[in-house]
Design an enzyme around this catalytic site. Structure first.
Site, mmCIF file in Angstrom:
data_model
loop_
_atom_site.group_PDB
_atom_site.id
_atom_site.type_symbol
_atom_site.label_atom_id
_atom_site.label_comp_id
_atom_site.label_asym_id
_atom_site.label_seq_id
_atom_site.Cartn_x
_atom_site.Cartn_y
_atom_site.Cartn_z
ATOM 1 N N GLY A 1 6.924 -11.518 -6.861
ATOM 2 C CA GLY A 1 5.628 -11.340 -7.520
ATOM 3 C C GLY A 1 4.699 -10.454 -6.713
ATOM 4 O O GLY A 1 3.683 -9.994 -7.216
ATOM 5 N N HIS B 1 -24.286 -18.002 -25.473
ATOM 6 C CA HIS B 1 -25.381 -18.581 -24.704
ATOM 7 C C HIS B 1 -25.032 -20.019 -24.324
ATOM 8 O O HIS B 1 -24.520 -20.759 -25.168
ATOM 9 C CB HIS B 1 -26.656 -18.570 -25.559
ATOM 10 C CG HIS B 1 -27.807 -19.277 -24.920
ATOM 11 N ND1 HIS B 1 -28.596 -18.673 -23.970
ATOM 12 C CD2 HIS B 1 -28.290 -20.538 -25.080
ATOM 13 C CE1 HIS B 1 -29.535 -19.534 -23.590
ATOM 14 N NE2 HIS B 1 -29.373 -20.668 -24.238
HETATM 15 C C1 LIG Z 1 -5.994 -10.716 1.283
HETATM 16 C C2 LIG Z 1 -5.980 -9.789 0.094
HETATM 17 C C3 LIG Z 1 -6.787 -10.045 -0.993
HETATM 18 C C4 LIG Z 1 -6.776 -9.190 -2.097
HETATM 19 N N1 LIG Z 1 -7.569 -9.472 -3.168
HETATM 20 C C5 LIG Z 1 -7.505 -8.682 -4.260
HETATM 21 C C6 LIG Z 1 -8.254 -8.996 -5.419
HETATM 22 O O1 LIG Z 1 -8.999 -9.959 -5.465
HETATM 23 N N2 LIG Z 1 -8.123 -8.202 -6.508
HETATM 24 C C7 LIG Z 1 -7.290 -7.106 -6.506
HETATM 25 O O2 LIG Z 1 -7.174 -6.424 -7.530
HETATM 26 N N3 LIG Z 1 -6.587 -6.773 -5.390
HETATM 27 C C8 LIG Z 1 -6.665 -7.546 -4.293
HETATM 28 N N4 LIG Z 1 -5.920 -7.227 -3.191
HETATM 29 C C9 LIG Z 1 -5.091 -6.011 -3.220
HETATM 30 C C10 LIG Z 1 -3.826 -6.269 -4.039
HETATM 31 O O3 LIG Z 1 -3.202 -7.453 -3.600
HETATM 32 C C11 LIG Z 1 -2.883 -5.099 -3.903
HETATM 33 O O4 LIG Z 1 -3.576 -3.913 -4.227
HETATM 34 C C12 LIG Z 1 -1.730 -5.251 -4.843
HETATM 35 O O5 LIG Z 1 -1.077 -6.480 -4.670
HETATM 36 C C13 LIG Z 1 -0.746 -4.107 -4.588
HETATM 37 O O6 LIG Z 1 0.346 -4.305 -5.385
HETATM 38 P P1 LIG Z 1 1.560 -3.330 -5.345
HETATM 39 O O7 LIG Z 1 2.044 -3.293 -6.739
HETATM 40 O O8 LIG Z 1 1.225 -2.048 -4.706
HETATM 41 O O9 LIG Z 1 2.646 -4.027 -4.396
HETATM 42 P P2 LIG Z 1 2.698 -5.428 -3.676
HETATM 43 O O10 LIG Z 1 2.217 -6.514 -4.556
HETATM 44 O O11 LIG Z 1 2.104 -5.302 -2.338
HETATM 45 O O12 LIG Z 1 4.270 -5.656 -3.561
HETATM 46 C C14 LIG Z 1 5.076 -4.882 -2.745
HETATM 47 C C15 LIG Z 1 6.356 -5.676 -2.507
HETATM 48 O O13 LIG Z 1 7.340 -4.829 -1.939
HETATM 49 C C16 LIG Z 1 8.077 -5.563 -0.993
HETATM 50 N N5 LIG Z 1 8.711 -4.579 -0.110
HETATM 51 C C17 LIG Z 1 8.111 -3.776 0.808
HETATM 52 N N6 LIG Z 1 9.018 -2.972 1.385
HETATM 53 C C18 LIG Z 1 10.211 -3.260 0.820
HETATM 54 C C19 LIG Z 1 11.531 -2.753 0.984
HETATM 55 N N7 LIG Z 1 11.795 -1.757 1.846
HETATM 56 N N8 LIG Z 1 12.533 -3.304 0.241
HETATM 57 C C20 LIG Z 1 12.278 -4.302 -0.648
HETATM 58 N N9 LIG Z 1 11.046 -4.813 -0.839
HETATM 59 C C21 LIG Z 1 10.025 -4.287 -0.126
HETATM 60 C C22 LIG Z 1 7.038 -6.451 -0.335
HETATM 61 O O14 LIG Z 1 7.623 -7.594 0.265
HETATM 62 C C23 LIG Z 1 6.155 -6.820 -1.529
HETATM 63 O O15 LIG Z 1 6.537 -8.024 -2.138
HETATM 64 C C24 LIG Z 1 -5.917 -8.069 -2.087
HETATM 65 C C25 LIG Z 1 -5.084 -7.806 -0.988
HETATM 66 C C26 LIG Z 1 -5.110 -8.654 0.098
HETATM 67 C C27 LIG Z 1 -4.199 -8.381 1.265
#
Ligand SMILES: Cc1cc2nc3c(=O)[nH]c(=O)nc-3n(C[C@H](O)[C@H](O)[C@H](O)COP(=O)(O)OP(=O)(O)OC[C@H]3O[C@@H](n4cnc5c(N)ncnc54)[C@H](O)[C@@H]3O)c2cc1C
Length: 486
Positions: A70, A470
């Site tokens: 996820g 409201h």
């Molecule tokens: C503490 C925190 C709070 C946040 N709060 C918010 C919020 O309130 N609202 C909001 O919109 N955004 C928020 N964000 C930002 C948001 O979480 C990210 O922008 C978003 O999750 C990015 O999603 P993504 O699709 O880029 O990939 P991600 O969800 O980061 O997923 C990437 C996945 O790739 C996997 N991966 C990496 N390298 C490899 C590899 N070589 N091989 C296989 N798998 C790999 C990782 O394990 C991970 O599961 C927050 C971030 C953090 C850290």
């Protein structure tokens, strides 16, 4: 490696023998041929994987950690932090801080593990999709190796989506990287021991969100920020209002300060900083480096696939998110765009439009993308600030009202949160809304109505005269547009 799934027979599966060092045949390498390979289980990747699988494509999604099905958002990002915001505001003064915090972390764990399992089952449960758990590394422009050594398998596909997210950036401050008390945001929210004192290096959105959460739980929080003002890209009145609330809640905010080194003691770290030519220090059980996140590309060996990166280390993409290899797309944080879950989701819309649709969508179509800092109350913004609009020479009118004064919004009083301010920048000629800054209860919801209006040309007057439920917070819009201040 999860290779037992019966569904794998649906993929062209090739097993080849590999010679060992002695020249003897020693192990087999399994190669799976899919239609689409998704690397990383983020929001964009999983959304595209679902849609492509539903459209009959054979999809393999590779995720490096079974704790991350996820992606960041439901496991260690948006979901757990927003649940902690909620819990931290529930704490009463008579609650034992440590016990209350430990119970909160347990509540977060229960929710995130349910979400994680749901994410895995929903995708892996599809007939034409499977999830492989292991780290993916490119071998060539159509192939990744998943896992290492004898355990590795190869996956090939004509279309590849990279969605590996981002990882925390540790600033080069002597002693910080090696400090045993340095924590990442992930460490913090997984540890059920509340630090008595928490120092946060960096007063950006993430840093301030954590400051607010942990202060409400009962930690003594200090934020050390190098810029002279917090929230410097917002208008001064908005930044000041937000900063006053944070400081009023007891957070120590130190600005114009450069952390020069971190020194470990037995149970604490001493964070030493310089401000106005003088040296100060602050001691804490935990030090959070909140100075940004960088695209997660370290393990991918992008060079093997001929995928170019930008100077800042993001994967280079065009407006349709194609990389320098046209069959490889990059979605989410890894392409260097705004780091939000909903932007990664929108990236999936663009890629799906390329693969299944009309190929018309692009990143440049986006406008009025909102942002929320989930402090209490939250600060949600979109579009232009007043200072930016004036710098562009636009003819604007500015409406502004403190939440406590908005008669049309009794909800603030019914939930006993009357702090904050709302501000709108409106084009004086067209009456269209150019920007919004909402520091208020429910700001994260109100901003969505405002940005919808901004995107689809609904004017300030039309929004002011709309019928809203409201008592709600949206009702503020019936009033604030009339409070013209400039
Ligand atoms: C503490 C925190 C709070 C946040 N709060 C918010 C919020 O309130 N609202 C909001 O919109 N955004 C928020 N964000 C930002 C948001 O979480 C990210 O922008 C978003 O999750 C990015 O999603 P993504 O699709 O880029 O990939 P991600 O969800 O980061 O997923 C990437 C996945 O790739 C996997 N991966 C990496 N390298 C490899 C590899 N070589 N091989 C296989 N798998 C790999 C990782 O394990 C991970 O599961 C927050 C971030 C953090 C850290």
């Amino acid at each position: 490696m999860r290779l037992s799934s019966i569904k794998l027979t649906r993929f062209d599966l090739v097993e080849s023998m590999v010679r060992g060092k002695t020249g003897a045949m020693e192990s087999t390498i399994t190669t799976l041929n899919a239609d689409v390979l998704v690397v990383g289980f983020g929001k964009g990747g999983k959304t595209a994987a679902h849609a492509l699988s539903d459209a009959g494509r054979r999809v393999i999604l590779v995720e490096q950690s079974e704790n991350m099905y996820g992606g960041t958002c439901p496991n260690v990002g948006c979901v757990p932090t927003k649940m902690l915001v909620h819990y931290s505001n529930e704490r009463r003064s008579e609650d034992d801080a440590q016990e209350f915090f430990a119970n909160s972390v347990e509540g977060v764990r229960a929710l995130t593990s349910a979400f994680r399992a749901g994410n895995f089952d929903a995708l892996d449960g599809k007939d034409t999709a499977t999830v492989l758990t292991g780290t993916a590394r490119f071998i060539d422009e159509h192939t990744v190796a998943v896992g290492d050594g004898d355990d590795r398998i190869l996956v090939t596909a004509p279309t590849i989506l990279i969605n590996t997210g981002s990882e925390p950036l540790i600033p080069e401050i002597p002693g910080l990287a090696d400090s045993i008390h340095r924590v990442s945001s992930t460490d913090l929210i997984k540890n059920d021991r509340l630090p008595d004192r928490l120092v946060i290096v960096g007063g950006g959105y993430l840093g301030l969100e954590f400051a607010d959460i942990y202060q409400h739980f009962g930690s003594a929080v200090t934020v050390v920020e190098s810029a002279d003002h917090l929230l410097g890209h917002e208008d001064d009145d908005i930044a000041r209002a937000a900063t006053d609330i944070l400081a009023g809640d007891g957070i120590t905010l130190i600005t114009g300060a450069r952390v020069v080194h971190v020194r470990d003691e037995d149970t604490t770290s001493i964070v030493v900083y310089e401000q106005d030519g003088q040296t100060f220090s602050v001691e804490a059980e935990a030090v959070l480096a909140a100075t940004g996140r960088r695209p997660a590309i370290a393990n991918l060996d992008l060079a093997a696939a001929g995928v170019r990166t930008t100077a800042s280390g993001a994967i280079e993409t065009d407006d349709q998110l194609r990389t320098s290899q046209k069959h490889i797309f990059a979605l989410g944080d890894v392409n260097g765009g705004p780091q939000f879950t909903y932007v990664s989701l929108d990236d999936a819309r663009i890629v799906l439009d390329q693969l299944l649709g009309e190929g018309k969508r692009g990143r440049s179509d986006r406008m009025a993308v909102p942002h929320t800092l989930f402090m209490t109350p939250p600060l949600a913004t979109a579009g232009l600030t007043e200072k930016d609009a004036r710098a562009q020479g636009l003819n604007i009118r500015v409406s502004r009202e403190n939440v406590a004064d908005i008669v049309a919004m009794p909800r603030a009083y019914t939930v006993e949160e009357t702090r904050g301010v709302m501000k709108f920048i409106v084009d004086a000629h067209t009456d269209r809304i150019l920007g919004a800054a909402i520091l208020s209860i429910d700001a994260q919801e109100i901003i969505n109505t405002v940005t919808l209006a901004m995107r689809y040309g609904i004017t300030a007057t039309q929004l002011r005269d709309s019928i809203f439920t409201h008592p709600s917070s949206t009702e503020a819009l019936n009033e604030v547009f009339d409070k013209v201040v400039g």
